[in-house]
Motif scaffolding. Sequence first.
Motif, PDB file in Angstrom:
ATOM      1  N   GLN A  73       0.812  -1.219   0.000  1.00 41.64           N
ATOM      2  CA  GLN A  73       0.000   0.000   0.000  1.00 41.64           C
ATOM      3  C   GLN A  73       0.847   1.271   0.000  1.00 41.64           C
ATOM      4  OE1 GLN A  73      -3.607  -0.359  -0.141  1.00 41.64           O
ATOM      5  NE2 GLN A  73      -2.648  -2.300  -0.705  1.00 41.64           N
ATOM      6  N   ASN A  74       0.486   2.208  -0.867  1.00 39.50           N
ATOM      7  CA  ASN A  74       1.146   3.515  -0.880  1.00 39.50           C
ATOM      8  C   ASN A  74       0.629   4.430   0.220  1.00 39.50           C
ATOM      9  OD1 ASN A  74       2.439   2.617  -3.175  1.00 39.50           O
ATOM     10  ND2 ASN A  74       1.272   3.913  -4.583  1.00 39.50           N
ATOM     11  N   GLY A  75      -0.616   4.200   0.662  1.00 41.68           N
ATOM     12  CA  GLY A  75      -1.224   5.101   1.629  1.00 41.68           C
ATOM     13  C   GLY A  75      -1.261   6.513   1.090  1.00 41.68           C
ATOM     14  N   PRO A  76      -0.980   7.491   1.926  1.00 42.55           N
ATOM     15  CA  PRO A  76      -0.946   8.877   1.448  1.00 42.55           C
ATOM     16  C   PRO A  76       0.360   9.244   0.748  1.00 42.55           C
ATOM     17  CG  PRO A  76      -0.601   8.823   3.816  1.00 42.55           C
ATOM     18  CD  PRO A  76      -0.896   7.412   3.395  1.00 42.55           C
ATOM     19  N   GLY A  77       1.258   8.275   0.588  1.00 43.66           N
ATOM     20  CA  GLY A  77       2.528   8.532  -0.089  1.00 43.66           C
ATOM     21  C   GLY A  77       2.473   8.187  -1.567  1.00 43.66           C
ATOM     22  N   THR A  78       3.627   8.028  -2.160  1.00 42.32           N
ATOM     23  CA  THR A  78       3.712   7.733  -3.597  1.00 42.32           C
ATOM     24  C   THR A  78       4.280   6.346  -3.867  1.00 42.32           C
ATOM     25  OG1 THR A  78       5.918   8.726  -3.741  1.00 42.32           O
ATOM     26  CG2 THR A  78       4.026  10.174  -4.151  1.00 42.32           C
ATOM     27  N   THR A  81       8.792   6.207   4.379  1.00 50.10           N
ATOM     28  CA  THR A  81       7.877   5.230   4.979  1.00 50.10           C
ATOM     29  C   THR A  81       6.851   5.934   5.862  1.00 50.10           C
ATOM     30  OG1 THR A  81       9.136   4.730   7.019  1.00 50.10           O
ATOM     31  CG2 THR A  81       9.762   3.556   5.013  1.00 50.10           C
ATOM     32  N   ILE A  82       7.270   6.987   6.536  1.00 56.76           N
ATOM     33  CA  ILE A  82       6.336   7.760   7.359  1.00 56.76           C
ATOM     34  C   ILE A  82       5.256   8.372   6.475  1.00 56.76           C
ATOM     35  CG2 ILE A  82       6.078   9.668   8.996  1.00 56.76           C
ATOM     36  CD1 ILE A  82       9.047   9.309   9.702  1.00 56.76           C
ATOM     37  N   ARG A  83       5.675   8.890   5.339  1.00 56.37           N
ATOM     38  CA  ARG A  83       4.722   9.501   4.420  1.00 56.37           C
ATOM     39  C   ARG A  83       3.680   8.480   3.938  1.00 56.37           C
ATOM     40  NH1 ARG A  83       5.312  14.233   2.112  1.00 56.37           N
ATOM     41  NH2 ARG A  83       7.574  14.236   2.441  1.00 56.37           N
ATOM     42  N   SER A  84       4.120   7.259   3.709  1.00 63.91           N
ATOM     43  CA  SER A  84       3.205   6.230   3.223  1.00 63.91           C
ATOM     44  C   SER A  84       2.247   5.743   4.296  1.00 63.91           C
ATOM     45  CB  SER A  84       4.007   5.035   2.684  1.00 63.91           C
ATOM     46  OG  SER A  84       4.820   5.418   1.596  1.00 63.91           O
ATOM     47  N   ILE A  85       2.615   5.890   5.552  1.00 68.86           N
ATOM     48  CA  ILE A  85       1.768   5.402   6.646  1.00 68.86           C
ATOM     49  C   ILE A  85       0.849   6.493   7.175  1.00 68.86           C
ATOM     50  CG2 ILE A  85       1.812   4.553   9.032  1.00 68.86           C
ATOM     51  CD1 ILE A  85       4.366   3.018   8.258  1.00 68.86           C
ATOM     52  N   ASN A  86       1.396   7.667   7.434  1.00 69.56           N
ATOM     53  CA  ASN A  86       0.578   8.721   8.045  1.00 69.56           C
ATOM     54  C   ASN A  86       1.009  10.102   7.592  1.00 69.56           C
ATOM     55  OD1 ASN A  86      -1.702   8.934   9.658  1.00 69.56           O
ATOM     56  ND2 ASN A  86      -0.553   9.377  11.517  1.00 69.56           N
ATOM     57  N   GLY A  87       1.535  10.168   6.357  1.00 74.52           N
ATOM     58  CA  GLY A  87       2.121  11.414   5.892  1.00 74.52           C
ATOM     59  C   GLY A  87       1.171  12.578   5.810  1.00 74.52           C
ATOM     60  N   SER A  88      -0.102  12.301   5.511  1.00 76.64           N
ATOM     61  CA  SER A  88      -1.055  13.398   5.373  1.00 76.64           C
ATOM     62  C   SER A  88      -1.276  14.139   6.681  1.00 76.64           C
ATOM     63  CB  SER A  88      -2.393  12.864   4.852  1.00 76.64           C
ATOM     64  OG  SER A  88      -2.899  11.858   5.716  1.00 76.64           O
ATOM     65  N   LEU A  89      -0.984  13.469   7.800  1.00 84.06           N
ATOM     66  CA  LEU A  89      -1.174  14.096   9.108  1.00 84.06           C
ATOM     67  C   LEU A  89       0.128  14.548   9.755  1.00 84.06           C
ATOM     68  CD1 LEU A  89      -3.836  11.671  10.658  1.00 84.06           C
ATOM     69  CD2 LEU A  89      -4.229  13.913   9.620  1.00 84.06           C
ATOM     70  N   GLU A  90       1.242  13.932   9.391  1.00 82.30           N
ATOM     71  CA  GLU A  90       2.486  14.190  10.096  1.00 82.30           C
ATOM     72  C   GLU A  90       3.535  14.921   9.276  1.00 82.30           C
ATOM     73  OE1 GLU A  90       4.032  10.652  11.937  1.00 82.30           O
ATOM     74  OE2 GLU A  90       2.075  10.048  12.706  1.00 82.30           O
ATOM     75  N   CYS A  91       3.594  14.657   7.970  1.00 81.97           N
ATOM     76  CA  CYS A  91       4.684  15.197   7.147  1.00 81.97           C
ATOM     77  C   CYS A  91       4.446  16.653   6.754  1.00 81.97           C
ATOM     78  CB  CYS A  91       4.855  14.331   5.905  1.00 81.97           C
ATOM     79  SG  CYS A  91       5.424  12.659   6.282  1.00 81.97           S
ATOM     80  N   ASN A  92       5.479  17.242   6.181  1.00 78.80           N
ATOM     81  CA  ASN A  92       5.416  18.647   5.724  1.00 78.80           C
ATOM     82  C   ASN A  92       5.010  19.591   6.845  1.00 78.80           C
ATOM     83  OD1 ASN A  92       6.023  17.753   3.073  1.00 78.80           O
ATOM     84  ND2 ASN A  92       3.860  17.294   2.737  1.00 78.80           N
ATOM     85  N   GLY A  93       5.518  19.306   8.057  1.00 85.91           N
ATOM     86  CA  GLY A  93       5.236  20.162   9.200  1.00 85.91           C
ATOM     87  C   GLY A  93       3.927  19.886   9.890  1.00 85.91           C
TER      88      GLY A  93
END
Length: 273
Positions: free
Chosen positions: A210-215, A231-243
């Motif tokens: 699964q890509n999740g919210p990643g690419t 890997t963080i982006r693929s698991i929960n990036g929409s909530l945690e990444c990019n600040g």
Amino acid sequence: MSPATAADCATAWNASKVYTGGAVASHNGHNWTAKWWTQNESPGSTIVWADQGNCGGSSSPTDPPGSSAFVVTDAQFNQMFPSRNSFYTYTGLTAAIASFPAFAGTGSDTVKKQEAAAFLANVNHETGGLVHIVEQNKDNYPHYCDRSQPYGCPAGQAAYYGRGPIQLSWNFNYKAAGDALGIDLLNNPWQVERDAAVSWKSALWYWMTQNGPGTMTPHNAMVNGRGFGETIRSINGSLECNGGNPSQVQSRVNAYKRFTQLLGVPTGDNLTC
């Protein structure tokens, strides 16, 4: 005590079959005897089954398939998770890995260990150190039913909350994971919190496919040099990444650093997202 010669293997364990006390089945190269009534509780991952020793021609005890090859030993696993819930067994993990041989089995020894560390670091964050089996905030439970899906939520509006090492949630994820694993998780999502092997498989299914919210999948991120941050982006990036939530990202990174140090490999680049 090991027998002088290994017994013949009994009929292979079947997840859908009902076993009563005294019934014998083979699984992962061992014969097992049921202590009481059981169904869909895999030998080696629950206390229901008594290990009767290896079978099929080998005269010495053997590890479950995949366990001897896994780059994290039982002892290292226990060092990583000193307060883990007894539900999260090493045996359950290695049994699940046998279904995903590319996991921590791709690339150099360093890459294999980095992927194992990355997976377990994210698992550590999701479960509070392999302590929690289910999502702790019950107010969220009814939110994970997407009724726009044609199959709906047959197990109930509030049945698809986070479970297992990567906290599988949403009816569509349970449907997809179950279809891929050959397990009816849509109608019986509780299997993810009751069977350690199924629980670990659900997490590895997500990690590998699964890509999740990643690419890309977390597996591809690690074996293709994109780094732990991806890997963080693929698991929960929409909530945690990019600040979005840097403290949560740092929590994952800290665990990854500890685990790679324990395994004796560098972290690699691109740790955050």
